[in-house]
Design a protein around this motif. Structure first.
Motif, PDB file in Angstrom:
ATOM      1  N   VAL A   1       0.857  -1.189   0.000  1.00  0.00           N
ATOM      2  CA  VAL A   1       0.000   0.000   0.000  1.00  0.00           C
ATOM      3  C   VAL A   1       0.892   1.236   0.000  1.00  0.00           C
ATOM      4  CG1 VAL A   1      -1.843   1.261   1.167  1.00  0.00           C
ATOM      5  CG2 VAL A   1      -1.774  -1.243   1.296  1.00  0.00           C
ATOM      6  N   ILE A   2       0.650   2.149  -0.951  1.00  0.00           N
ATOM      7  CA  ILE A   2       1.494   3.325  -1.124  1.00  0.00           C
ATOM      8  C   ILE A   2       0.654   4.590  -0.993  1.00  0.00           C
ATOM      9  CG2 ILE A   2       2.944   4.603  -2.767  1.00  0.00           C
ATOM     10  CD1 ILE A   2       3.707   1.861  -3.948  1.00  0.00           C
ATOM     11  N   ALA A   3       1.114   5.521  -0.180  1.00  0.00           N
ATOM     12  CA  ALA A   3       0.462   6.819  -0.031  1.00  0.00           C
ATOM     13  C   ALA A   3       1.169   7.830  -0.919  1.00  0.00           C
ATOM     14  CB  ALA A   3       0.513   7.279   1.423  1.00  0.00           C
ATOM     15  N   ALA A   4       0.398   8.667  -1.599  1.00  0.00           N
ATOM     16  CA  ALA A   4       0.981   9.680  -2.491  1.00  0.00           C
ATOM     17  C   ALA A   4      -0.078  10.659  -2.924  1.00  0.00           C
ATOM     18  CB  ALA A   4       1.616   9.019  -3.715  1.00  0.00           C
ATOM     19  N   HIS A   5       0.368  11.870  -3.240  1.00  0.00           N
ATOM     20  CA  HIS A   5      -0.526  12.821  -3.911  1.00  0.00           C
ATOM     21  C   HIS A   5      -0.890  12.227  -5.270  1.00  0.00           C
ATOM     22  CE1 HIS A   5      -1.781  16.415  -6.114  1.00  0.00           C
ATOM     23  NE2 HIS A   5      -2.026  16.958  -4.931  1.00  0.00           N
ATOM     24  N   PRO A   6      -2.144  12.362  -5.717  1.00  0.00           N
ATOM     25  CA  PRO A   6      -2.561  11.734  -6.979  1.00  0.00           C
ATOM     26  C   PRO A   6      -1.708  12.103  -8.187  1.00  0.00           C
ATOM     27  CG  PRO A   6      -4.474  12.459  -5.746  1.00  0.00           C
ATOM     28  CD  PRO A   6      -3.279  12.984  -5.003  1.00  0.00           C
ATOM     29  N   VAL A   7      -1.245  13.355  -8.275  1.00  0.00           N
ATOM     30  CA  VAL A   7      -0.422  13.758  -9.411  1.00  0.00           C
ATOM     31  C   VAL A   7       0.915  13.030  -9.386  1.00  0.00           C
ATOM     32  CG1 VAL A   7       0.796  15.681 -10.503  1.00  0.00           C
ATOM     33  CG2 VAL A   7      -1.542  15.997  -9.662  1.00  0.00           C
ATOM     34  N   ALA A   8       1.535  12.955  -8.215  1.00  0.00           N
ATOM     35  CA  ALA A   8       2.812  12.241  -8.088  1.00  0.00           C
ATOM     36  C   ALA A   8       2.634  10.759  -8.375  1.00  0.00           C
ATOM     37  CB  ALA A   8       3.381  12.438  -6.687  1.00  0.00           C
TER      38      ALA A   8
END
Length: 320
Positions: A112-119
């Motif tokens: 599971v990876i957290a990130a801003h959608p653009v990144a």
């Protein structure tokens, strides 16, 4: 006789998408007048612009365009609907991403990876090839994603973040240079309350948002002709839905030149006659400081001479 001590100069406040370590903060660091001033981290573009409009900040740094994904729609829509704002400068930040986790986490254990959608979108090829079964949790910013896994606020194994995050938090570097495009750049603009534009530099850009008067064949061409017939190059043309009904769009435009250039002023007058709504966002120096080139027939002197010629005809002066 003792003199009164001089009052300390008032410090200016700048809003930016926080927390510390974001690409937006890196853009703000490029602003000379912002150094040693108050920097106010915010959670989103709307909050940043509200700070400016309501007087909590003197200016806000916001992302407006990315070389990979194009225009940032939330910023473009906010600028179209929030009155009383001006763009006073633009700044470019190279975009590079790393994958980080809590100390001791191994890459093969990440699901599971957290990130801003653009990144996340800009790293998708690498992620698909390296972690094909992963899932994504959106975050307000990439720094917020990394901080969230450190604090346990976000239930993810790893986060996509800018490289500078490693200097601010105790994180494990799982992979670096994971972006799909090594040449990705994000364009940021500094936005203040409505004010006269900076003086022309010869390397300027003018930003506008224009609505078409009605939907008919050739309407967009008529809009573009306001620039083409005056020798003005457009570096950005993006459409955004107005939202009141299907098929109605506004156009976000960046045009090479300054409002004080005769050709640009003439184009704005043409747009004003053509469109029911022309929103002037500002004229400001280009980030690359590239001098705007144009044919001699579109020089200021040519426009001034043509106006003087017409005035002479109206006043009855004999033609030379």
């Amino acid at each position: 006789m003792t003199s009164e001590p001089l009052a300390a100069p008032t410090r200016r406040t700048y809003s930016f998408l926080g927390p510390a370590g974001t690409f937006t903060e890196a853009a703000l660091a490029q602003v000379p007048e912002a150094r040693d001033q108050n920097w106010r981290p915010v959670r989103n573009v709307g909050e940043a612009l509200a700070d400016v409009v309501e007087g909590r900040s003197d200016a806000a740094m916001i992302a407006i365009e990315n070389s990979v994904d194009g225009g940032v729609s939330t910023t473009q829509d906010a600028l179209a609907t929030v009155p009383g704002l001006r763009i006073v400068g633009e700044y470019l930040v190279p975009v590079e991403f790393v994958l980080v986790a809590k100390p001791g986490v191994r890459l093969e254990a990440v699901s599971v990876i957290a990130a801003h959608p653009v990144a996340y979108a800009q790293c998708l090829t690498w992620l698909t090839a390296t972690l094909p079964e992963h899932s994504h949790i959106p975050a307000a910013s990439n720094v917020a994603a990394a901080v969230g896994i450190v604090d346990g606020v976000i239930d993810a194994d790893a986060a996509i973040a800018p490289p500078g995050i490693l200097k601010l938090h105790d994180l494990e570097l799982l992979a670096e240079k994971i972006g799909d495009n090594a040449h990705a750049v994000t364009r940021f603009v500094l936005v203040s309350r409505t004010a006269p534009p900076p003086a022309p530099t010869g390397a300027d850009k003018t930003s506008l948002i224009v609505e078409l008067p009605e939907d008919h064949p050739g309407a967009l061409l008529e809009l573009l002709e306001q620039f083409a017939t005056r020798g003005i190059n457009l570096s950005l043309l993006a459409s955004r839905p107005i939202g009141d009904e299907l098929g109605r769009y506004r156009f976000v435009i960046d045009a090479d030149g300054h409002i004080e250039d005769e050709r640009m002023a003439d184009a704005l007058l043409g747009l004003r006659r053509f469109s029911p709504r022309v929103l002037y966002l500002g004229s400001y120096p280009r980030a690359d400081r590239a001098i705007v080139r144009y044919p001699d027939r579109y020089s200021d002197e040519v426009f001034v001479e043509a106006r003087d010629w017409l005035r002479g005809l109206v006043s009855g002066e004999p033609e030379a």
